[in-house]
Design an enzyme around this catalytic site. Sequence first.
Site, PDB file in Angstrom:
ATOM      1  N   GLY A  54       0.701  -1.358   0.047  1.00 40.78           N
ATOM      2  CA  GLY A  54      -0.109  -0.014   0.015  1.00 40.78           C
ATOM      3  C   GLY A  54       0.836   1.041  -0.075  1.00 40.78           C
ATOM      4  N   SER A  55       0.338   2.271   0.737  1.00 39.71           N
ATOM      5  CA  SER A  55       1.056   3.501   0.537  1.00 39.71           C
ATOM      6  C   SER A  55       2.455   3.718   1.370  1.00 39.71           C
ATOM      7  CB  SER A  55       0.370   4.645   1.201  1.00 39.71           C
ATOM      8  OG  SER A  55      -1.134   4.868   0.468  1.00 39.71           O
TER       9      SER A  55
END
Length: 483
Positions: free
Chosen positions: A216-217
Amino acid sequence: MNQPLRRLATVVIVMFIALMGATTWVQFFSAKDLNADPRNARTLYREFGNARGPIVVGGKAIAESVKVDDPFNYQRKYADGELYSALTGFYSIVNGSTELEYAENANLTGKSDQLFFSRVRDLLTGRQPEGAAVETTINAEAQKAAFDGLEGQAGAVVAIEPSTGRILALVSTPGYDPNKLASHSSKKASAAYSKLLDTDGNPLRSNATRETYPPGSTFKLVTAAAALESGEYQASTELPAPVRLDLPQTTASIGNFGGGGCGADPITLADALRVSCNTAFAQLGMDVGVDALREQADRFGFDDDDLTIPMGTATSRFPATANAPQTAQAAIGQFDVQATPLQMAMVSAAIANGGRLMTPYVVDRVRAADLSVVSETKPTLKSTAVSPGTASTLRDMMIGVVQSGSGTAAQISGVQVAGKTGTAQNAEGAAPHAWFTGFAPADNPKVAVAVIVEHGGNAGSEATGGRVAAPIARAVMEAVLGS
Protein backbone atom coordinates in the site's frame (compact mmCIF):
# COMPACT_ATOMS: atom_id res chain seq x y z
CA MET A 1 42.96 -73.48 -14.41
CA ASN A 2 40.16 -74.57 -16.72
CA GLN A 3 37.76 -72.09 -18.32
CA PRO A 4 34.78 -72.58 -15.87
CA LEU A 5 37.03 -71.90 -12.87
CA ARG A 6 38.48 -68.80 -14.52
CA ARG A 7 34.96 -67.51 -15.15
CA LEU A 8 33.93 -68.23 -11.56
CA ALA A 9 37.02 -66.50 -10.25
CA THR A 10 36.31 -63.48 -12.44
CA VAL A 11 32.72 -63.29 -11.12
CA VAL A 12 33.93 -63.55 -7.52
CA ILE A 13 36.50 -60.77 -8.07
CA VAL A 14 33.91 -58.50 -9.73
CA MET A 15 31.45 -59.12 -6.88
CA PHE A 16 34.19 -58.42 -4.33
CA ILE A 17 35.08 -55.15 -6.08
CA ALA A 18 31.38 -54.19 -6.23
CA LEU A 19 30.96 -54.98 -2.54
CA MET A 20 34.00 -52.93 -1.59
CA GLY A 21 32.79 -50.08 -3.81
CA ALA A 22 29.30 -50.12 -2.32
CA THR A 23 30.69 -50.21 1.22
CA THR A 24 33.03 -47.32 0.49
CA TRP A 25 30.20 -45.34 -1.08
CA VAL A 26 27.92 -45.86 1.92
CA GLN A 27 30.57 -45.24 4.56
CA PHE A 28 32.25 -42.26 2.92
CA PHE A 29 30.24 -40.55 0.19
CA SER A 30 26.73 -41.19 1.58
CA ALA A 31 27.55 -40.90 5.28
CA LYS A 32 26.57 -37.26 5.57
CA ASP A 33 23.20 -37.74 3.86
CA LEU A 34 22.41 -40.88 5.85
CA ASN A 35 23.27 -39.16 9.11
CA ALA A 36 21.03 -36.23 8.17
CA ASP A 37 18.11 -38.44 7.14
CA PRO A 38 15.28 -37.80 9.65
CA ARG A 39 14.30 -41.50 9.37
CA ASN A 40 17.65 -42.52 10.83
CA ALA A 41 16.80 -43.40 14.44
CA ARG A 42 20.48 -43.48 15.42
CA THR A 43 20.83 -39.86 14.31
CA LEU A 44 17.82 -38.88 16.42
CA TYR A 45 19.15 -40.61 19.52
CA ARG A 46 22.62 -39.14 18.94
CA GLU A 47 21.28 -35.58 18.51
CA PHE A 48 18.88 -35.72 21.44
CA GLY A 49 21.38 -37.62 23.56
CA ASN A 50 23.61 -34.55 23.79
CA ALA A 51 22.62 -31.17 25.16
CA ARG A 52 21.58 -28.86 22.32
CA GLY A 53 22.84 -25.31 22.76
CA PRO A 54 20.51 -22.55 23.95
CA ILE A 55 19.04 -19.68 21.93
CA VAL A 56 19.56 -16.51 23.93
CA VAL A 57 17.83 -13.11 24.12
CA GLY A 58 19.36 -10.48 26.40
CA GLY A 59 21.31 -13.05 28.41
CA LYS A 60 18.25 -15.27 28.96
CA ALA A 61 17.79 -18.65 27.30
CA ILE A 62 14.48 -18.67 25.44
CA ALA A 63 15.16 -22.18 24.08
CA GLU A 64 17.27 -24.79 25.87
CA SER A 65 17.67 -28.53 26.33
CA VAL A 66 16.76 -29.99 29.71
CA LYS A 67 17.59 -33.45 31.05
CA VAL A 68 14.70 -35.93 30.92
CA ASP A 69 14.35 -39.57 31.93
CA ASP A 70 13.74 -41.22 28.58
CA PRO A 71 15.87 -42.76 25.80
CA PHE A 72 16.44 -39.34 24.21
CA ASN A 73 18.06 -37.87 27.36
CA TYR A 74 17.24 -34.23 26.55
CA GLN A 75 14.08 -32.36 25.57
CA ARG A 76 13.78 -28.88 24.13
CA LYS A 77 12.05 -26.31 26.35
CA TYR A 78 10.92 -22.85 25.28
CA ALA A 79 10.41 -19.87 27.57
CA ASP A 80 7.73 -17.45 26.34
CA GLY A 81 7.26 -19.78 23.41
CA GLU A 82 4.49 -17.89 21.63
CA LEU A 83 6.28 -14.56 21.99
CA TYR A 84 9.41 -15.88 20.27
CA SER A 85 7.97 -18.56 17.97
CA ALA A 86 8.76 -16.62 14.77
CA LEU A 87 12.38 -16.38 15.95
CA THR A 88 13.15 -19.80 17.44
CA GLY A 89 10.83 -21.95 15.37
CA PHE A 90 10.66 -25.46 16.82
CA TYR A 91 12.79 -28.60 17.16
CA SER A 92 10.84 -31.83 17.03
CA ILE A 93 11.66 -35.54 16.80
CA VAL A 94 8.62 -35.94 14.54
CA ASN A 95 8.25 -32.70 12.57
CA GLY A 96 11.86 -31.60 12.10
CA SER A 97 12.89 -28.01 12.79
CA THR A 98 12.25 -24.46 11.58
CA GLU A 99 13.58 -20.89 11.84
CA LEU A 100 16.67 -20.51 14.09
CA GLU A 101 16.44 -24.11 15.28
CA TYR A 102 16.93 -25.11 11.65
CA ALA A 103 19.19 -22.34 10.37
CA GLU A 104 21.64 -22.64 13.29
CA ASN A 105 21.38 -26.42 13.71
CA ALA A 106 25.10 -27.02 13.10
CA ASN A 107 26.05 -24.66 15.91
CA LEU A 108 23.27 -25.74 18.26
CA THR A 109 24.26 -29.41 17.91
CA GLY A 110 27.99 -28.65 18.12
CA LYS A 111 28.65 -30.15 14.67
CA SER A 112 29.76 -26.93 13.01
CA ASP A 113 33.30 -26.88 11.62
CA GLN A 114 33.84 -23.80 13.80
CA LEU A 115 33.45 -26.05 16.85
CA PHE A 116 36.01 -28.66 15.76
CA PHE A 117 38.47 -27.88 18.56
CA SER A 118 35.66 -27.96 21.12
CA ARG A 119 34.76 -31.45 19.96
CA VAL A 120 38.39 -32.57 20.17
CA ARG A 121 38.64 -31.13 23.69
CA ASP A 122 35.50 -32.98 24.77
CA LEU A 123 36.85 -36.22 23.30
CA LEU A 124 40.19 -35.91 25.09
CA THR A 125 38.75 -34.84 28.44
CA GLY A 126 35.73 -37.15 28.42
CA ARG A 127 33.43 -34.17 28.82
CA GLN A 128 29.82 -34.60 27.70
CA PRO A 129 29.47 -32.91 24.28
CA GLU A 130 27.32 -29.77 24.23
CA GLY A 131 26.08 -27.53 21.47
CA ALA A 132 26.97 -23.87 21.18
CA ALA A 133 24.83 -20.99 22.41
CA VAL A 134 23.27 -18.76 19.75
CA GLU A 135 23.01 -15.20 21.07
CA THR A 136 20.48 -13.11 19.17
CA THR A 137 20.19 -9.39 18.47
CA ILE A 138 16.62 -9.23 19.81
CA ASN A 139 15.69 -6.53 22.34
CA ALA A 140 13.40 -8.25 24.84
CA GLU A 141 11.46 -5.07 25.68
CA ALA A 142 10.84 -4.25 22.02
CA GLN A 143 9.77 -7.84 21.31
CA LYS A 144 7.19 -7.75 24.09
CA ALA A 145 5.93 -4.30 23.08
CA ALA A 146 5.39 -5.57 19.55
CA PHE A 147 3.60 -8.71 20.70
CA ASP A 148 1.41 -6.85 23.19
CA GLY A 149 0.64 -4.17 20.62
CA LEU A 150 -0.74 -6.67 18.15
CA GLU A 151 -3.10 -7.91 20.92
CA GLY A 152 -3.95 -11.18 19.23
CA GLN A 153 -4.61 -9.57 15.86
CA ALA A 154 -3.01 -11.30 12.87
CA GLY A 155 0.05 -9.42 11.68
CA ALA A 156 3.74 -8.83 12.22
CA VAL A 157 6.32 -6.38 13.53
CA VAL A 158 9.98 -6.05 12.56
CA ALA A 159 12.38 -3.57 14.14
CA ILE A 160 15.93 -2.94 12.91
CA GLU A 161 18.91 -0.93 14.14
CA PRO A 162 19.57 1.17 11.01
CA SER A 163 23.32 1.64 11.44
CA THR A 164 24.08 -2.09 11.74
CA GLY A 165 21.15 -4.14 10.42
CA ARG A 166 20.65 -5.84 13.81
CA ILE A 167 17.06 -7.05 14.12
CA LEU A 168 15.67 -5.81 17.42
CA ALA A 169 12.18 -7.29 17.23
CA LEU A 170 10.69 -10.07 15.12
CA VAL A 171 7.08 -10.89 15.94
CA SER A 172 4.42 -12.77 14.02
CA THR A 173 0.85 -13.33 15.15
CA PRO A 174 -0.86 -15.65 15.59
CA GLY A 175 2.07 -17.38 17.22
CA TYR A 176 2.24 -20.85 18.75
CA ASP A 177 3.78 -22.76 21.64
CA PRO A 178 6.83 -24.73 20.38
CA ASN A 179 6.84 -26.81 23.58
CA LYS A 180 3.91 -28.85 22.28
CA LEU A 181 5.85 -29.75 19.15
CA ALA A 182 8.96 -30.62 21.18
CA SER A 183 7.17 -33.44 23.02
CA HIS A 184 8.94 -36.81 22.87
CA SER A 185 5.56 -38.44 22.37
CA SER A 186 5.24 -38.89 18.61
CA LYS A 187 1.46 -39.00 18.94
CA LYS A 188 1.24 -35.75 20.89
CA ALA A 189 3.78 -33.92 18.71
CA SER A 190 2.03 -34.99 15.51
CA ALA A 191 -1.38 -34.01 16.87
CA ALA A 192 -0.08 -30.57 17.90
CA TYR A 193 1.44 -30.02 14.46
CA SER A 194 -1.74 -31.06 12.66
CA LYS A 195 -3.81 -28.76 14.84
CA LEU A 196 -1.57 -25.81 14.01
CA LEU A 197 -1.83 -26.56 10.31
CA ASP A 198 -5.61 -26.33 10.61
CA THR A 199 -5.57 -23.11 12.66
CA ASP A 200 -6.67 -19.90 10.95
CA GLY A 201 -3.75 -17.66 10.05
CA ASN A 202 -1.22 -20.53 9.78
CA PRO A 203 0.76 -19.85 12.99
CA LEU A 204 3.65 -22.02 11.76
CA ARG A 205 4.44 -19.44 9.05
CA SER A 206 6.25 -16.27 10.08
CA ASN A 207 4.26 -13.30 8.80
CA ALA A 208 7.29 -11.14 9.51
CA THR A 209 9.66 -12.86 7.08
CA ARG A 210 7.90 -15.58 5.09
CA GLU A 211 4.67 -13.87 3.98
CA THR A 212 4.34 -11.06 1.46
CA TYR A 213 1.60 -8.46 1.32
CA PRO A 214 0.67 -5.48 -0.86
CA PRO A 215 2.53 -2.67 0.94
CA GLY A 216 0.00 0.00 0.00
CA SER A 217 1.03 3.58 0.64
CA THR A 218 4.20 2.65 2.53
CA PHE A 219 5.60 1.94 -0.95
CA LYS A 220 5.22 5.66 -1.74
CA LEU A 221 8.58 6.02 0.00
CA VAL A 222 10.14 4.00 -2.84
CA THR A 223 8.26 6.02 -5.48
CA ALA A 224 9.33 9.29 -3.86
CA ALA A 225 12.92 8.02 -3.69
CA ALA A 226 12.90 7.18 -7.42
CA ALA A 227 11.60 10.66 -8.24
CA LEU A 228 14.18 12.42 -6.06
CA GLU A 229 17.02 10.24 -7.37
CA SER A 230 16.12 11.19 -10.94
CA GLY A 231 17.21 14.76 -10.21
CA GLU A 232 14.02 16.13 -11.73
CA TYR A 233 12.05 16.42 -8.49
CA GLN A 234 12.45 18.10 -5.12
CA ALA A 235 10.29 18.07 -2.00
CA SER A 236 8.78 21.35 -3.18
CA THR A 237 7.98 20.14 -6.71
CA GLU A 238 4.27 20.50 -7.45
CA LEU A 239 2.31 17.49 -8.65
CA PRO A 240 -1.22 17.25 -10.06
CA ALA A 241 -3.60 15.94 -7.40
CA PRO A 242 -7.14 15.52 -8.76
CA VAL A 243 -9.92 13.93 -6.73
CA ARG A 244 -9.82 11.08 -9.27
CA LEU A 245 -7.09 10.25 -11.75
CA ASP A 246 -8.26 8.77 -15.06
CA LEU A 247 -5.81 6.09 -16.15
CA PRO A 248 -4.63 5.83 -19.76
CA GLN A 249 -5.47 2.80 -21.94
CA THR A 250 -8.46 1.97 -19.73
CA THR A 251 -11.74 3.30 -18.35
CA ALA A 252 -10.51 2.76 -14.78
CA SER A 253 -9.45 5.52 -12.41
CA ILE A 254 -7.70 5.92 -9.07
CA GLY A 255 -9.17 7.86 -6.16
CA ASN A 256 -7.93 9.03 -2.80
CA PHE A 257 -8.72 7.51 0.57
CA GLY A 258 -12.25 8.45 1.56
CA GLY A 259 -13.03 9.60 -1.96
CA GLY A 260 -11.98 13.23 -1.39
CA GLY A 261 -9.17 15.48 -2.49
CA CYS A 262 -5.70 15.94 -1.08
CA GLY A 263 -6.15 19.46 0.25
CA ALA A 264 -4.60 21.14 -2.77
CA ASP A 265 -4.27 20.67 -6.52
CA PRO A 266 -1.48 20.90 -7.44
CA ILE A 267 0.28 19.66 -4.30
CA THR A 268 3.97 19.54 -3.39
CA LEU A 269 5.73 16.19 -3.27
CA ALA A 270 6.29 16.65 0.48
CA ASP A 271 2.63 17.35 1.16
CA ALA A 272 1.56 14.50 -1.13
CA LEU A 273 3.52 12.11 1.09
CA ARG A 274 2.32 13.81 4.28
CA VAL A 275 -1.37 13.28 3.46
CA SER A 276 -0.74 10.12 1.38
CA CYS A 277 -2.25 11.44 -1.84
CA ASN A 278 -2.96 8.50 -4.16
CA THR A 279 -3.67 10.46 -7.32
CA ALA A 280 -0.48 12.50 -7.08
CA PHE A 281 1.70 9.44 -6.53
CA ALA A 282 -0.05 7.39 -9.21
CA GLN A 283 0.67 10.11 -11.77
CA LEU A 284 4.20 10.50 -10.42
CA GLY A 285 4.80 6.78 -10.89
CA MET A 286 3.76 6.96 -14.54
CA ASP A 287 5.91 10.04 -15.10
CA VAL A 288 9.01 8.53 -13.47
CA GLY A 289 8.45 5.25 -15.31
CA VAL A 290 8.26 1.59 -14.36
CA ASP A 291 11.96 0.94 -15.01
CA ALA A 292 13.05 3.62 -12.56
CA LEU A 293 10.59 2.34 -9.95
CA ARG A 294 11.84 -1.23 -10.36
CA GLU A 295 15.49 -0.17 -10.13
CA GLN A 296 14.78 1.83 -6.99
CA ALA A 297 12.84 -1.02 -5.40
CA ASP A 298 15.71 -3.41 -6.11
CA ARG A 299 18.19 -1.06 -4.41
CA PHE A 300 16.01 -1.20 -1.29
CA GLY A 301 16.13 -5.02 -1.35
CA PHE A 302 13.16 -6.08 -3.47
CA ASP A 303 13.58 -9.11 -5.77
CA ASP A 304 16.43 -10.54 -3.71
CA ASP A 305 15.92 -14.31 -3.74
CA ASP A 306 18.91 -15.01 -1.49
CA LEU A 307 18.22 -12.93 1.63
CA THR A 308 18.71 -14.88 4.87
CA ILE A 309 18.91 -13.50 8.40
CA PRO A 310 20.07 -16.44 8.73
CA MET A 311 16.56 -17.89 8.46
CA GLY A 312 15.20 -17.92 4.95
CA THR A 313 12.83 -15.16 3.87
CA ALA A 314 10.15 -14.72 1.24
CA THR A 315 11.15 -12.56 -1.72
CA SER A 316 9.55 -9.13 -1.92
CA ARG A 317 8.55 -8.37 -5.50
CA PHE A 318 8.10 -5.45 -7.83
CA PRO A 319 6.40 -6.49 -11.11
CA ALA A 320 8.76 -7.45 -13.93
CA THR A 321 6.53 -5.76 -16.49
CA ALA A 322 3.73 -3.20 -16.20
CA ASN A 323 1.85 -0.95 -18.58
CA ALA A 324 0.97 2.65 -17.70
CA PRO A 325 -2.17 2.00 -15.58
CA GLN A 326 -0.43 -0.92 -13.84
CA THR A 327 2.55 1.33 -13.13
CA ALA A 328 0.20 3.88 -11.56
CA GLN A 329 -1.15 1.17 -9.26
CA ALA A 330 2.33 -0.13 -8.47
CA ALA A 331 3.49 3.37 -7.52
CA ILE A 332 1.02 3.35 -4.62
CA GLY A 333 1.93 -0.18 -3.53
CA GLN A 334 -0.85 -2.07 -5.27
CA PHE A 335 -1.07 -4.15 -8.51
CA ASP A 336 1.58 -6.93 -8.19
CA VAL A 337 3.83 -5.24 -5.63
CA GLN A 338 4.42 -7.59 -2.69
CA ALA A 339 6.59 -7.02 0.38
CA THR A 340 7.40 -8.69 3.67
CA PRO A 341 7.29 -6.60 6.86
CA LEU A 342 11.05 -7.20 7.04
CA GLN A 343 11.41 -5.56 3.63
CA MET A 344 9.45 -2.45 4.61
CA ALA A 345 11.52 -2.13 7.78
CA MET A 346 14.61 -2.28 5.53
CA VAL A 347 13.25 0.62 3.45
CA SER A 348 12.92 2.83 6.52
CA ALA A 349 16.25 1.64 7.92
CA ALA A 350 18.06 2.60 4.69
CA ILE A 351 16.54 6.09 4.70
CA ALA A 352 17.39 6.47 8.40
CA ASN A 353 20.99 5.42 7.71
CA GLY A 354 21.68 8.12 5.12
CA GLY A 355 20.73 5.87 2.20
CA ARG A 356 22.96 2.94 3.21
CA LEU A 357 21.05 -0.34 3.54
CA MET A 358 22.77 -2.69 5.98
CA THR A 359 22.24 -6.43 5.69
CA PRO A 360 19.69 -7.45 8.35
CA TYR A 361 20.69 -10.21 10.78
CA VAL A 362 19.38 -11.79 13.96
CA VAL A 363 22.39 -13.78 15.27
CA ASP A 364 24.83 -11.58 17.19
CA ARG A 365 27.38 -14.21 18.16
CA VAL A 366 27.88 -17.93 18.80
CA ARG A 367 29.56 -19.14 21.99
CA ALA A 368 30.98 -22.59 22.69
CA ALA A 369 30.05 -24.37 25.91
CA ASP A 370 33.16 -22.90 27.58
CA LEU A 371 31.77 -19.40 26.72
CA SER A 372 34.48 -18.68 24.17
CA VAL A 373 33.22 -16.72 21.15
CA VAL A 374 33.18 -18.98 18.11
CA SER A 375 31.81 -16.43 15.64
CA GLU A 376 30.40 -12.91 15.69
CA THR A 377 28.34 -11.20 13.00
CA LYS A 378 29.90 -8.04 11.61
CA PRO A 379 27.60 -5.40 10.08
CA THR A 380 27.86 -5.35 6.29
CA LEU A 381 26.60 -2.93 3.66
CA LYS A 382 23.97 -4.56 1.45
CA SER A 383 23.48 -1.66 -0.97
CA THR A 384 23.37 2.09 -1.35
CA ALA A 385 19.63 2.54 -1.75
CA VAL A 386 19.65 6.32 -2.21
CA SER A 387 22.12 9.19 -1.99
CA PRO A 388 22.62 10.94 1.36
CA GLY A 389 20.81 14.00 -0.02
CA THR A 390 17.76 11.97 -1.06
CA ALA A 391 17.75 10.20 2.31
CA SER A 392 17.79 13.56 4.10
CA THR A 393 14.89 14.85 2.00
CA LEU A 394 12.86 11.69 2.56
CA ARG A 395 13.53 11.89 6.30
CA ASP A 396 12.19 15.44 6.45
CA MET A 397 9.14 14.44 4.42
CA MET A 398 8.51 11.49 6.75
CA ILE A 399 8.78 13.79 9.77
CA GLY A 400 5.93 15.80 8.24
CA VAL A 401 3.81 12.63 8.01
CA VAL A 402 4.09 12.10 11.78
CA GLN A 403 3.97 15.75 12.82
CA SER A 404 0.86 16.79 10.91
CA GLY A 405 -0.09 14.11 8.42
CA SER A 406 -1.53 10.62 8.39
CA GLY A 407 0.87 9.25 11.03
CA THR A 408 0.30 11.50 14.06
CA ALA A 409 -0.48 8.44 16.24
CA ALA A 410 3.24 7.53 16.04
CA GLN A 411 4.33 10.70 17.84
CA ILE A 412 6.59 10.25 20.90
CA SER A 413 6.86 13.04 23.43
CA GLY A 414 10.27 14.70 23.23
CA VAL A 415 11.38 12.56 20.27
CA GLN A 416 11.12 13.41 16.59
CA VAL A 417 9.66 10.48 14.65
CA ALA A 418 9.71 9.92 10.88
CA GLY A 419 7.19 7.59 9.31
CA LYS A 420 4.74 6.57 6.61
CA THR A 421 1.31 4.99 6.90
CA GLY A 422 -0.30 2.53 4.53
CA THR A 423 -3.76 1.11 3.99
CA ALA A 424 -3.49 -1.69 1.44
CA GLN A 425 -6.31 -3.29 -0.50
CA ASN A 426 -5.91 -7.04 -0.84
CA ALA A 427 -8.57 -9.72 -1.38
CA GLU A 428 -11.88 -8.78 -2.98
CA GLY A 429 -14.36 -7.80 -0.27
CA ALA A 430 -11.78 -8.06 2.53
CA ALA A 431 -10.85 -5.24 4.87
CA PRO A 432 -7.55 -3.52 3.95
CA HIS A 433 -4.25 -4.28 5.67
CA ALA A 434 -3.03 -1.53 8.02
CA TRP A 435 0.66 -0.58 7.69
CA PHE A 436 3.15 1.76 9.31
CA THR A 437 6.89 2.06 8.82
CA GLY A 438 9.26 4.64 10.24
CA PHE A 439 12.20 5.39 12.52
CA ALA A 440 13.28 7.37 15.59
CA PRO A 441 14.84 9.61 16.66
CA ALA A 442 14.72 11.21 13.24
CA ASP A 443 17.97 13.13 13.76
CA ASN A 444 19.92 10.17 15.22
CA PRO A 445 18.03 6.97 14.35
CA LYS A 446 18.29 4.05 16.77
CA VAL A 447 15.38 1.97 15.50
CA ALA A 448 13.45 1.51 12.27
CA VAL A 449 10.20 -0.41 12.39
CA ALA A 450 7.51 -1.88 10.15
CA VAL A 451 4.08 -3.00 11.36
CA ILE A 452 1.28 -4.74 9.53
CA VAL A 453 -2.11 -5.66 10.95
CA GLU A 454 -3.89 -7.98 8.57
CA HIS A 455 -7.32 -6.86 7.35
CA GLY A 456 -7.35 -3.98 9.81
CA GLY A 457 -7.41 -6.27 12.86
CA ASN A 458 -10.12 -5.39 15.34
CA ALA A 459 -10.97 -2.20 13.41
CA GLY A 460 -11.84 -4.16 10.27
CA SER A 461 -12.93 -2.07 7.29
CA GLU A 462 -12.63 1.11 9.40
CA ALA A 463 -8.90 0.58 9.82
CA THR A 464 -6.14 2.82 8.52
CA GLY A 465 -2.41 2.47 8.98
CA GLY A 466 -2.35 5.66 11.04
CA ARG A 467 -5.09 4.49 13.37
CA VAL A 468 -4.16 0.81 13.83
CA ALA A 469 -0.48 0.22 12.99
CA ALA A 470 1.15 3.52 14.01
CA PRO A 471 0.45 3.15 17.77
CA ILE A 472 2.08 -0.29 17.73
CA ALA A 473 5.15 1.13 16.01
CA ARG A 474 5.29 3.93 18.56
CA ALA A 475 5.29 1.42 21.44
CA VAL A 476 8.12 -0.57 19.87
CA MET A 477 10.22 2.54 19.23
CA GLU A 478 9.63 3.72 22.80
CA ALA A 479 10.74 0.33 24.11
CA VAL A 480 14.01 0.48 22.17
CA LEU A 481 14.73 4.10 23.10
CA GLY A 482 13.94 3.43 26.75
CA SER A 483 16.02 0.29 27.09
